[in-house]
Design a protein around this motif. Structure first.
Motif, PDB file in Angstrom:
ATOM      1  N   GLY A  38      42.380  77.317 121.392  1.00  0.00           N
ATOM      2  CA  GLY A  38      41.799  78.488 122.368  1.00  0.00           C
ATOM      3  C   GLY A  38      41.773  79.229 122.662  1.00  0.00           C
ATOM      4  O   GLY A  38      43.020  79.392 123.296  1.00  0.00           O
ATOM      5  N   ARG A  39      41.205  80.010 122.655  1.00  0.00           N
ATOM      6  CA  ARG A  39      41.766  81.337 124.477  1.00  0.00           C
ATOM      7  C   ARG A  39      41.667  80.862 125.905  1.00  0.00           C
ATOM      8  O   ARG A  39      41.007  79.484 125.906  1.00  0.00           O
ATOM      9  CB  ARG A  39      40.963  82.015 124.007  1.00  0.00           C
ATOM     10  CG  ARG A  39      40.396  83.042 122.830  1.00  0.00           C
ATOM     11  CD  ARG A  39      39.509  84.521 122.603  1.00  0.00           C
ATOM     12  NE  ARG A  39      39.466  84.706 121.044  1.00  0.00           N
ATOM     13  CZ  ARG A  39      38.447  85.298 120.350  1.00  0.00           C
ATOM     14  NH1 ARG A  39      37.857  83.662 120.630  1.00  0.00           N
ATOM     15  NH2 ARG A  39      38.914  86.232 119.700  1.00  0.00           N
ATOM     16  N   ALA A  42      39.139  78.755 127.131  1.00  0.00           N
ATOM     17  CA  ALA A  42      37.663  77.425 126.340  1.00  0.00           C
ATOM     18  C   ALA A  42      37.226  76.535 126.544  1.00  0.00           C
ATOM     19  O   ALA A  42      36.491  75.733 126.029  1.00  0.00           O
ATOM     20  CB  ALA A  42      38.647  78.404 124.577  1.00  0.00           C
ATOM     21  N   ILE A 209      40.348  73.778 117.314  1.00  0.00           N
ATOM     22  CA  ILE A 209      40.126  75.296 118.148  1.00  0.00           C
ATOM     23  C   ILE A 209      38.958  74.877 118.867  1.00  0.00           C
ATOM     24  O   ILE A 209      37.913  74.375 118.715  1.00  0.00           O
ATOM     25  CB  ILE A 209      40.126  76.277 116.925  1.00  0.00           C
ATOM     26  CG1 ILE A 209      41.268  76.672 116.415  1.00  0.00           C
ATOM     27  CG2 ILE A 209      39.521  77.513 118.042  1.00  0.00           C
ATOM     28  CD1 ILE A 209      40.773  77.130 115.437  1.00  0.00           C
ATOM     29  N   ASP A 211      36.436  76.794 121.672  1.00  0.00           N
ATOM     30  CA  ASP A 211      35.884  77.919 121.977  1.00  0.00           C
ATOM     31  C   ASP A 211      34.680  77.205 123.018  1.00  0.00           C
ATOM     32  O   ASP A 211      33.786  76.712 122.484  1.00  0.00           O
ATOM     33  CB  ASP A 211      35.349  78.708 120.288  1.00  0.00           C
ATOM     34  CG  ASP A 211      34.485  80.317 121.011  1.00  0.00           C
ATOM     35  OD1 ASP A 211      35.696  80.584 121.541  1.00  0.00           O
ATOM     36  OD2 ASP A 211      33.557  80.387 120.305  1.00  0.00           O
ATOM     37  N   LYS A 212      34.852  77.793 123.718  1.00  0.00           N
ATOM     38  CA  LYS A 212      33.452  77.832 124.300  1.00  0.00           C
ATOM     39  C   LYS A 212      32.720  76.334 125.173  1.00  0.00           C
ATOM     40  O   LYS A 212      31.251  76.255 125.123  1.00  0.00           O
ATOM     41  CB  LYS A 212      31.905  78.372 123.986  1.00  0.00           C
ATOM     42  CG  LYS A 212      32.141  80.029 124.211  1.00  0.00           C
ATOM     43  CD  LYS A 212      31.251  80.436 123.185  1.00  0.00           C
ATOM     44  CE  LYS A 212      31.322  82.067 123.470  1.00  0.00           C
ATOM     45  NZ  LYS A 212      30.619  83.658 122.550  1.00  0.00           N
ATOM     46  N   VAL A 216      35.287  73.868 117.510  1.00  0.00           N
ATOM     47  CA  VAL A 216      34.098  74.777 116.398  1.00  0.00           C
ATOM     48  C   VAL A 216      35.022  74.656 115.520  1.00  0.00           C
ATOM     49  O   VAL A 216      34.879  75.033 113.983  1.00  0.00           O
ATOM     50  CB  VAL A 216      34.623  76.121 116.274  1.00  0.00           C
ATOM     51  CG1 VAL A 216      33.817  76.180 117.717  1.00  0.00           C
ATOM     52  CG2 VAL A 216      35.434  77.020 117.261  1.00  0.00           C
ATOM     53  N   TYR A 217      36.525  73.790 114.470  1.00  0.00           N
ATOM     54  CA  TYR A 217      37.157  74.465 113.649  1.00  0.00           C
ATOM     55  C   TYR A 217      38.508  73.310 113.929  1.00  0.00           C
ATOM     56  O   TYR A 217      38.890  72.338 114.985  1.00  0.00           O
ATOM     57  CB  TYR A 217      38.530  75.362 113.310  1.00  0.00           C
ATOM     58  CG  TYR A 217      39.144  74.731 112.616  1.00  0.00           C
ATOM     59  CD1 TYR A 217      38.412  75.509 111.199  1.00  0.00           C
ATOM     60  CD2 TYR A 217      40.294  74.476 112.528  1.00  0.00           C
ATOM     61  CE1 TYR A 217      39.226  75.585 109.861  1.00  0.00           C
ATOM     62  CE2 TYR A 217      40.946  75.221 111.754  1.00  0.00           C
ATOM     63  CZ  TYR A 217      40.820  74.962 110.378  1.00  0.00           C
ATOM     64  OH  TYR A 217      41.735  75.615 109.411  1.00  0.00           O
ATOM     65  N   ILE A 230      39.352  81.801 110.269  1.00  0.00           N
ATOM     66  CA  ILE A 230      39.246  81.280 111.590  1.00  0.00           C
ATOM     67  C   ILE A 230      40.176  81.578 112.531  1.00  0.00           C
ATOM     68  O   ILE A 230      39.800  81.642 113.461  1.00  0.00           O
ATOM     69  CB  ILE A 230      39.339  79.850 111.004  1.00  0.00           C
ATOM     70  CG1 ILE A 230      38.252  79.151 110.366  1.00  0.00           C
ATOM     71  CG2 ILE A 230      39.989  79.202 111.984  1.00  0.00           C
ATOM     72  CD1 ILE A 230      37.322  79.300 110.943  1.00  0.00           C
ATOM     73  N   ARG A 233      38.724  84.657 114.164  1.00  0.00           N
ATOM     74  CA  ARG A 233      37.425  84.627 114.678  1.00  0.00           C
ATOM     75  C   ARG A 233      37.342  84.153 115.893  1.00  0.00           C
ATOM     76  O   ARG A 233      37.215  84.542 117.270  1.00  0.00           O
ATOM     77  CB  ARG A 233      36.384  83.774 113.874  1.00  0.00           C
ATOM     78  CG  ARG A 233      35.252  83.607 114.949  1.00  0.00           C
ATOM     79  CD  ARG A 233      34.087  83.232 114.038  1.00  0.00           C
ATOM     80  NE  ARG A 233      32.885  82.882 114.737  1.00  0.00           N
ATOM     81  CZ  ARG A 233      31.771  81.905 113.727  1.00  0.00           C
ATOM     82  NH1 ARG A 233      32.215  82.068 112.841  1.00  0.00           N
ATOM     83  NH2 ARG A 233      30.698  82.325 114.913  1.00  0.00           N
ATOM     84  N   TYR A 234      38.827  83.571 116.613  1.00  0.00           N
ATOM     85  CA  TYR A 234      38.769  81.918 117.079  1.00  0.00           C
ATOM     86  C   TYR A 234      39.941  82.524 118.208  1.00  0.00           C
ATOM     87  O   TYR A 234      39.948  82.068 119.751  1.00  0.00           O
ATOM     88  CB  TYR A 234      38.218  80.801 117.276  1.00  0.00           C
ATOM     89  CG  TYR A 234      37.117  80.747 116.510  1.00  0.00           C
ATOM     90  CD1 TYR A 234      35.941  80.575 117.111  1.00  0.00           C
ATOM     91  CD2 TYR A 234      37.148  80.190 115.204  1.00  0.00           C
ATOM     92  CE1 TYR A 234      34.946  80.294 117.019  1.00  0.00           C
ATOM     93  CE2 TYR A 234      35.681  79.707 114.938  1.00  0.00           C
ATOM     94  CZ  TYR A 234      34.439  79.790 115.952  1.00  0.00           C
ATOM     95  OH  TYR A 234      33.601  79.471 115.740  1.00  0.00           O
ATOM     96  N   LEU A 235      40.703  82.914 118.275  1.00  0.00           N
ATOM     97  CA  LEU A 235      42.784  82.823 117.939  1.00  0.00           C
ATOM     98  C   LEU A 235      43.307  84.583 118.253  1.00  0.00           C
ATOM     99  O   LEU A 235      43.738  84.852 118.890  1.00  0.00           O
ATOM    100  CB  LEU A 235      43.075  82.586 117.213  1.00  0.00           C
ATOM    101  CG  LEU A 235      43.043  81.010 117.245  1.00  0.00           C
ATOM    102  CD1 LEU A 235      43.848  79.576 116.173  1.00  0.00           C
ATOM    103  CD2 LEU A 235      42.836  79.852 118.129  1.00  0.00           C
TER     104      LEU A 235
END
Length: 237
Positions: A38-39, A42, A209, A211-212, A216-217, A230, A233-235
């Protein structure tokens, strides 16, 4: 079906009035290397702190080897089998490499004594040549290895590795990756929190993953490798 070694159920974590995790669900089987991706911001590190008891969930459960450890103090969770390697490499700088390892030594939750200084120096040959060096004089990569080695000296059932590649030179990142692969092949169960997806692709067996503050995955690492939507969108940075 066998009970997962670690299960997190609907964990919600707050820092003061601010909610950071929103119902995290995660399962890790024995022997897996799970990449928690994750970013920045996250919720990866907070997930680790929730597992380790440093930021206990206000709601939800953390279950280790079939037993709930939610709300227990961190030292009890460590004794139950959680080994936590924080991202800021907390070595004892005025003590030698050997002393740092001895400080971390304990038997596992069922009396396991697999990891000792001899085995550590066999698996971490770089540290073997630095036994008497003060830990504060090691490079960042060497300190990362020492922190991981010291955690293993506690004979944990599962190791939480928080951002092991962060701030390290590429050649050191490669060495850390080889070391994690070695541990994986020895059957060590690892959760690896990382922003660096490419580092994880050659190491992990599974991926989740964040996220927030939510998962999410979830998939195998091969599924993630081929899922461009994916990743974008997320990474993507």
């Amino acid at each position: 079906m066998a009970e997962p070694l670690l299960r997190i159920e609907a964990a919600e974590v707050f820092y003061g009035a601010s909610q950071i995790l929103f119902g995290i669900d995660l399962e890790v089987e024995k022997g897996q290397t799970m990449a928690l991706l994750g970013r920045n911001g996250a919720g990866k590190s907070t997930t680790f702190k929730a597992i380790a008891g440093i930021a206990p969930p206000k709601r939800g459960q953390v279950i280790l080897a079939g037993k709930a450890v939610t709300g227990q103090p961190p030292y009890r969770i460590a004794k139950a089998g959680i080994g936590y390697v924080p991202e800021d490499r907390q070595v004892f700088p005025e003590h030698t490499v050997d002393d740092n390892l001895i400080v971390g030594a304990k038997k596992g939750p069922c009396g396991e004594d697999y990891w000792n200084t001899k085995r550590i120096y066999d698996v971490f040959p770089l540290l073997a040549g630095m036994k008497t060096r003060m830990a504060g004089r090691l490079s960042g990569g060497e300190q990362q290895m020492l922190t991981l080695a010291r955690t293993l000296m506690g004979n944990p059932d599962i190791v939480l590795l928080d951002e092991p590649s962060e701030g390290l030179a590429p050649i050191i990142v490669q060495a850390i990756g080889e070391l994690i692969r070695t541990l994986r092949n020895m059957g060590v169960t690892i959760i690896l929190a990382e922003q660096n997806m490419h580092f994880c692709l050659g190491i992990a067996t599974h991926a989740a993953i964040v996220d927030k503050g939510q998962i999410v995955y979830r998939a195998t690492i091969d599924d993630l490798r081929h899922n461009e939507a994916i990743k974008q969108r997320y990474l993507a940075v």
